[in-house]
Design a protein around this motif. Structure first.
Motif, short mmCIF file in Angstrom:
data_model
loop_
_atom_site.label_atom_id
_atom_site.label_comp_id
_atom_site.label_asym_id
_atom_site.label_seq_id
_atom_site.Cartn_x
_atom_site.Cartn_y
_atom_site.Cartn_z
N UNK A 186 0.90 -1.01 0.21
CA UNK A 186 -0.02 0.06 -0.02
C UNK A 186 0.90 1.16 -0.20
N UNK A 187 1.76 1.23 1.01
CA UNK A 187 2.70 2.46 1.22
C UNK A 187 3.47 2.77 -0.13
N UNK A 188 4.21 1.84 -0.74
CA UNK A 188 4.87 1.96 -1.95
C UNK A 188 3.96 2.51 -3.25
N UNK A 189 2.68 1.87 -3.25
CA UNK A 189 1.90 2.24 -4.28
C UNK A 189 1.59 3.80 -4.10
N UNK A 190 1.44 4.21 -2.72
CA UNK A 190 1.23 5.76 -2.38
C UNK A 190 2.29 6.47 -2.87
N UNK A 191 3.62 6.12 -2.18
CA UNK A 191 4.63 6.81 -2.67
C UNK A 191 5.16 7.07 -4.12
N UNK A 192 4.73 5.93 -5.18
CA UNK A 192 4.85 6.12 -6.52
C UNK A 192 3.74 7.25 -6.80
N UNK A 193 2.63 7.18 -6.55
CA UNK A 193 1.64 7.99 -6.95
C UNK A 193 2.04 9.48 -6.61
N UNK A 194 2.34 9.56 -5.34
CA UNK A 194 3.10 10.84 -4.73
C UNK A 194 4.20 11.44 -5.59
N UNK A 195 5.07 10.58 -6.26
CA UNK A 195 6.23 11.32 -7.07
C UNK A 195 5.42 11.70 -8.41
N UNK A 196 4.68 10.81 -8.84
CA UNK A 196 4.09 11.24 -10.06
C UNK A 196 3.34 12.49 -10.01
N UNK A 197 2.58 12.81 -8.76
CA UNK A 197 1.89 13.94 -8.82
C UNK A 197 2.76 15.22 -8.72
N UNK A 198 3.96 15.07 -8.17
CA UNK A 198 4.86 16.26 -8.24
C UNK A 198 5.28 16.89 -9.58
N UNK A 199 4.81 16.01 -10.62
CA UNK A 199 5.22 16.41 -11.94
C UNK A 199 4.19 17.21 -12.55
N UNK A 200 2.78 17.27 -11.94
CA UNK A 200 1.64 18.07 -12.31
C UNK A 200 1.99 19.49 -11.80
N UNK A 201 1.35 20.42 -12.78
CA UNK A 201 1.44 21.74 -12.22
C UNK A 201 0.40 22.14 -11.30
N UNK A 202 0.49 23.23 -10.75
CA UNK A 202 -0.54 23.42 -9.50
C UNK A 202 -1.91 23.39 -9.73
N UNK A 203 -2.17 23.68 -10.73
CA UNK A 203 -3.58 23.65 -11.33
C UNK A 203 -4.11 22.20 -11.53
N UNK A 204 -3.25 21.54 -11.98
CA UNK A 204 -3.35 19.91 -12.39
C UNK A 204 -3.69 19.31 -11.00
N UNK A 205 -2.67 19.77 -10.17
CA UNK A 205 -2.65 19.01 -8.63
C UNK A 205 -4.04 19.50 -8.11
N UNK A 206 -4.59 20.42 -8.30
CA UNK A 206 -5.91 21.04 -7.72
C UNK A 206 -6.98 20.28 -8.34
N UNK A 207 -7.01 20.09 -9.60
CA UNK A 207 -7.87 19.15 -10.21
C UNK A 207 -7.84 17.57 -9.90
N UNK A 208 -6.60 17.28 -9.96
CA UNK A 208 -6.49 15.80 -9.44
C UNK A 208 -7.04 15.67 -7.98
N UNK A 209 -6.39 16.33 -6.94
CA UNK A 209 -7.15 16.47 -5.74
C UNK A 209 -8.61 16.26 -5.64
N UNK A 210 -9.32 17.29 -6.28
CA UNK A 210 -10.80 16.90 -6.36
C UNK A 210 -11.59 15.85 -6.65
N UNK A 211 -10.65 15.42 -7.83
CA UNK A 211 -11.00 14.01 -8.36
C UNK A 211 -11.00 12.71 -7.65
N UNK A 212 -9.67 12.93 -6.67
CA UNK A 212 -9.32 11.93 -5.75
C UNK A 212 -10.42 11.96 -4.63
N UNK A 213 -11.02 13.15 -4.53
CA UNK A 213 -11.94 13.53 -3.55
C UNK A 213 -13.30 12.77 -3.67
N UNK A 214 -13.63 12.32 -5.06
CA UNK A 214 -14.67 11.71 -5.56
C UNK A 214 -15.76 13.01 -6.34
#
Length: 195
Positions: free
Chosen positions: A138-166
């Motif tokens: 579980x934690x390795x999967x989350x670490x990989x996801x967090x590393x990928x999130x870093x390549x997103x722009x701030x706006x993309x992160x905001x959209x991604x975060x809202x999508x993850x919230x459902x």
């Protein structure tokens, strides 16, 4: 060598019996106490206990509703000086796992991995904090996801975060004051970057 003295906190009598029987086959571990709910666990005399195997979701005494009150028991035990706690659960969500380790738990095992419990008990007794494969995956999967999130722009992160919230595309668009088409385009870009 003296046997490792184990307390099991588990609200399901069938699981309690299965785990106790399985552990009693080990020549260096013995079950010295059992508690079936939070209240019983909080009243135990911990002086003669080396390791605690603690169910994360204990039924409330007054009803059938499950909650994460194993965390409350873990905090109490830790404050009382019992620092060798293994969380036993069927949950494998990152936030819950991290919260368990924050309370002082030294290992976290899902019930499907019950065969690994004796080794986890021995490691806890020796003072080792361990990451069982259940947690590691579980934690390795989350670490990989967090590393990928870093390549997103701030706006993309905001959209991604809202999508993850459902939130769906329309809800995200409303929240960010953008068109649905813009959100769809951003989600396509996010998906390609995350792959």
């Amino acid at each position: 060598m003296d046997k490792i003295k184990l307390m099991i906190v588990e609200d399901d009598p069938v699981w309690m019996q299965c785990i106790s029987d399985y552990i009693e086959k080990e020549n260096n571990i013995t079950v010295v106490k059992q508690a079936y709910n939070k209240e019983e666990a909080l009243q135990v005399d911990y002086n003669n206990i080396d390791v605690v195997l603690l169910d994360l979701t204990l039924l409330k005494d007054e009803g059938d509703e499950e909650n994460l009150n194993g965390l409350e028991v873990a905090r109490h035990l830790y404050e009382k000086g019992l620092k060798k706690i293994i969380m036993l659960t069927s949950w494998d969500e990152k936030d819950i796992i991290l919260e368990c380790f924050d309370t002082g738990v030294v290992n976290y095992i899902t019930k499907t991995s019950y065969r690994d419990i004796p080794n986890a008990i021995r490691e806890a007794f020796r003072g080792k904090v361990s990451l069982h494969a259940d947690v590691t995956n579980v934690l390795v999967g989350e670490l990989r996801k967090e590393r990928k999130i870093k390549i997103l722009t701030p706006t993309e992160r905001e959209v991604y975060s809202l999508r993850e919230q459902g939130l769906n595309k329309s809800q995200i668009a409303d929240k960010l004051y953008k068109s649905v088409e813009t959100i769809k385009r951003q989600l396509r870009i996010i998906k390609s970057k995350m792959q």
